[in-house]
Design a protein around this motif. Sequence first.
Motif, PDB file in Angstrom:
ATOM      1  N   ILE A   1       0.822  -1.214   0.000  1.00  0.00           N
ATOM      2  CA  ILE A   1       0.000   0.000   0.000  1.00  0.00           C
ATOM      3  C   ILE A   1       0.855   1.262   0.000  1.00  0.00           C
ATOM      4  O   ILE A   1       0.495   2.268  -0.610  1.00  0.00           O
ATOM      5  N   ARG A   2       2.011   1.237   0.640  1.00  0.00           N
ATOM      6  CA  ARG A   2       2.893   2.422   0.656  1.00  0.00           C
ATOM      7  C   ARG A   2       3.376   2.755  -0.749  1.00  0.00           C
ATOM      8  O   ARG A   2       3.446   3.921  -1.132  1.00  0.00           O
TER       9      ARG A   2
ATOM     10  N   GLU B   1       0.500   4.287  -2.588  1.00  0.00           N
ATOM     11  CA  GLU B   1       0.268   5.657  -2.130  1.00  0.00           C
ATOM     12  C   GLU B   1       1.300   6.617  -2.723  1.00  0.00           C
ATOM     13  O   GLU B   1       0.954   7.721  -3.153  1.00  0.00           O
TER      14      GLU B   1
ATOM     15  N   LEU C   1      -7.053   2.430  -4.141  1.00  0.00           N
ATOM     16  CA  LEU C   1      -6.872   2.181  -2.709  1.00  0.00           C
ATOM     17  C   LEU C   1      -7.912   1.204  -2.158  1.00  0.00           C
ATOM     18  O   LEU C   1      -7.589   0.344  -1.338  1.00  0.00           O
TER      19      LEU C   1
ATOM     20  N   HIS D   1      -6.633  -2.218  -0.497  1.00  0.00           N
ATOM     21  CA  HIS D   1      -6.993  -2.423   0.919  1.00  0.00           C
ATOM     22  C   HIS D   1      -7.956  -3.596   1.081  1.00  0.00           C
ATOM     23  O   HIS D   1      -7.873  -4.346   2.055  1.00  0.00           O
TER      24      HIS D   1
ATOM     25  N   ARG E   1      -6.680   6.668   6.230  1.00  0.00           N
ATOM     26  CA  ARG E   1      -5.244   6.886   6.465  1.00  0.00           C
ATOM     27  C   ARG E   1      -4.489   7.021   5.148  1.00  0.00           C
ATOM     28  O   ARG E   1      -3.604   7.866   5.020  1.00  0.00           O
ATOM     29  N   SER E   2      -4.841   6.210   4.174  1.00  0.00           N
ATOM     30  CA  SER E   2      -4.169   6.284   2.882  1.00  0.00           C
ATOM     31  C   SER E   2      -4.436   7.619   2.193  1.00  0.00           C
ATOM     32  O   SER E   2      -3.524   8.234   1.646  1.00  0.00           O
TER      33      SER E   2
ATOM     34  N   ARG F   1      -2.383  10.281   3.870  1.00  0.00           N
ATOM     35  CA  ARG F   1      -0.956  10.198   3.500  1.00  0.00           C
ATOM     36  C   ARG F   1      -0.713  10.708   2.105  1.00  0.00           C
ATOM     37  O   ARG F   1       0.271  11.395   1.838  1.00  0.00           O
TER      38      ARG F   1
END
Length: 161
Positions: A6-7, A10, A90, A94, A151-152, A155
């Motif tokens: 996921i990072r 993002e 996302l 997720h 949260r995503s 960020r």
Amino acid sequence: MTWYNIRKLERRLAADEINEKESYHYLSAFLIFLAVIIFFPESPTSYTGFYWDLAEFLIFLIFLILALRNSYLINTKGHNTDFVKRFISLVLVHGFRLLIWVGVFGLFYKIIMFIIPLQIFNFINDLLLPDWTELIIFSAIFLLYYIFIMRSFKRINSAAF
């Protein structure tokens, strides 16, 4: 396409590195995922009545609407670009991540229940089978899904990216 990290997704979304072809792939995967879910309409829950299924559906719908609305608001306060591309990407990643972890925890639970003595198994099974327990567990999963998406988006729209 990023399926689990996921990072990385993002960072790529924040840097606008995902082109239309790749967002098309995310949309295709998302729609295939939805088609599979619709094709298998049986719920993994064993509720005793229609109202429990309705309550689960309404809780999920509320979390989904909140996720859509709040992620849109976060996106408009930030870069205000490519909301649909970001949201679909996302939500898909997720969803896959959460599906994997729920499967791992479910498998771990089943292994433990297989190993323990029958009397303890029956006690735990009777304790965890009521409709309230299942509704709470699924609501917690929906809440985690909502938190991860928020949260995503935060960020992606932060100045750090």
